[in-house]
Design an enzyme around this catalytic site. Structure first.
Site, PDB file in Angstrom:
ATOM      1  CG  LEU A  11      20.261   3.440  -3.412  1.00 61.46           C
ATOM      2  CD1 LEU A  11      21.030   2.136  -3.538  1.00 61.46           C
ATOM      3  CD2 LEU A  11      18.785   3.226  -3.734  1.00 61.46           C
ATOM      4  N   GLY A  12      20.936   6.294   0.217  1.00 64.96           N
ATOM      5  CA  GLY A  12      21.025   6.551   1.653  1.00 64.96           C
ATOM      6  C   GLY A  12      22.399   7.059   2.009  1.00 64.96           C
ATOM      7  CB  ALA A  13      23.840   9.449   3.638  1.00 65.94           C
ATOM      8  N   GLY A  14      25.288   7.419   5.578  1.00 61.53           N
ATOM      9  CA  GLY A  14      25.616   7.052   6.958  1.00 61.53           C
ATOM     10  C   GLY A  14      26.983   7.588   7.296  1.00 61.53           C
ATOM     11  CG  ASN A  15      28.424   7.302  11.260  1.00 61.61           C
ATOM     12  OD1 ASN A  15      27.907   8.412  11.245  1.00 61.61           O
ATOM     13  ND2 ASN A  15      28.223   6.435  12.234  1.00 61.61           N
ATOM     14  N   GLY A  17      29.581   7.378   4.394  1.00 64.71           N
ATOM     15  CA  GLY A  17      29.503   8.177   3.171  1.00 64.71           C
ATOM     16  C   GLY A  17      28.136   8.043   2.533  1.00 64.71           C
ATOM     17  CB  ALA A  19      24.421   3.804  -0.420  1.00 63.80           C
ATOM     18  CE  LYS A  34      29.286   1.080   3.410  1.00 60.13           C
ATOM     19  NZ  LYS A  34      29.064  -0.076   4.281  1.00 60.13           N
ATOM     20  CG  ASP A 124      25.593  -2.666  13.404  1.00 59.95           C
ATOM     21  OD1 ASP A 124      24.849  -2.512  14.406  1.00 59.95           O
ATOM     22  OD2 ASP A 124      25.779  -1.766  12.574  1.00 59.95           O
TER      23      ASP A 124
END
Length: 334
Positions: A11-15, A17, A19, A34, A124
């Protein structure tokens, strides 16, 4: 974890890890997971996110389901929002009409107001953390409580967290500030972006220059372009949100009484307010706080990468190289 859930797609990625969308093999329900690498990444922010998120039960907030351990990762299982990010909708549409923006803003404020009623500030809030449930009349779902603080459990915020374009002036001071009042500013930025299609404090000619953005935030330098038609009531609300002195900024309870906010207010929001936010449809969390804390403590021990899911490892490797490129770009900005 693998016995219970079937992985479908990233589904996505960020700092944090990666999802993933997964299917519960028992109930056939689609849920989002996540994955955060075990070891040093399991810090105070992760613990705070899980404990705060667990306590929230509101239609405009992504529902927390459970935490699990894999040999290599801590997995946070939550409700899946099939409509994606509100940010993507704006990128596609360019900007929203005032009525559309109000519809989403009303839901955002309802969710934030509920968090604040439990003494939790998000810290945030942004379009990327505002998801949609995918229904024909989209329902907003606030997610990502990694920076959230509970006044009941934690000290007053003083760290500079959040995304530069959405940060309130007082957050930049590095002194103690009221996280609830800072959330109001971020809600105002979200409203502005929905109406205009750009960030209020970024220099259009130099949008990646964070120093310039911060200078404009501190000076409350923003304007609404002539080509965007916005009512005087809406302009007034924005001017009451974008106030440098947090003690003079409009509050969430005051926003909820504002003429512009009350126009076409969905019945379910007004009824929920009267019912004091009780989300009767929501099942209580199944995992006790003690069990969650035990899992988090165990996750602080590095996992066995040899036992990792190869597909997940590939996604994380790709994420690492993207992060390195992004860091290089940010360095160039300064």
């Amino acid at each position: 974890m693998e016995e219970r859930y079937e992985a479908l797609k990233e589904l996505g990625a960020g700092n944090f890890g990666v999802a993933r969308l997964v299917r519960d093999k028992r109930s056939k329900e689609l849920v989002a997971v996540k994955y955060i690498e075990r070891g040093k990444k399991i810090d105070e922010n992760v613990q705070r996110e899980i404990i705060n998120h667990r306590s929230l039960r509101h239609p405009n907030i992504i529902r927390f389901k459970e935490v699990c351990l894999t040999p290599t990762h801590l997995a946070i299982v939550m409700e899946y929002a099939a409509g994606g990010e509100l940010f993507e909708q704006i990128c596609t549409a360019g900007r929203f009409s005032e009525d559309e923006a109000r519809y989403f803003f009303q839901q955002l404020i309802s969710g934030v107001s509920y968090c604040h009623s439990l003494e939790i500030c998000h810290r945030d809030l942004k379009l990327e953390n505002t998801l949609l449930d995918g229904s024909p009349t989209p329902r907003v779902k606030i997610c990502d409580f990694g920076y959230s603080k509970s006044a009941l459990l934690h000290s007053k915020p003083k760290s500079t967290v959040g995304t530069p374009a959405y940060i309130a002036p007082e957050v930049l001071s590095r002194k103690e500030y009221d996280g609830k009042v800072a959330d109001v500013w971020s809600c105002g930025v979200t409203l502005y972006v929905m109406l205009v299609g750009s960030y209020p404090f970024e220099d259009p000619g130099d949008p990646r220059n964070f120093r310039k953005t911060i200078s404009r935030i501190l000076g409350v330098q923003y304007s609404i372009p002539d080509y965007v038609r916005v009512s005087s009531d809406c302009r007034r609300l924005l001017s009451q949100i974008f106030v440098a002195d947090p003690s003079k900024r409009i509050t969430i309870p005051e926003i909820k009484k504002h003429t512009w906010f009350l126009k076409n207010l969905p019945k379910e929001i007004s009824e929920r307010e009267k019912a004091d936010y009780k989300d009767t449809d929501a099942a209580p969390p199944t995992q006790a706080v003690e069990e969650i804390m035990r899992i988090i403590q165990e996750a602080k021990v590095p996992g066995d990468m040899a036992a990792a899911d190869p597909a997940l490892l590939a996604e994380l490797a790709e994420l690492k190289s993207d992060d390195e490129e992004e860091a290089a770009d940010e360095y160039d900005t300064y």
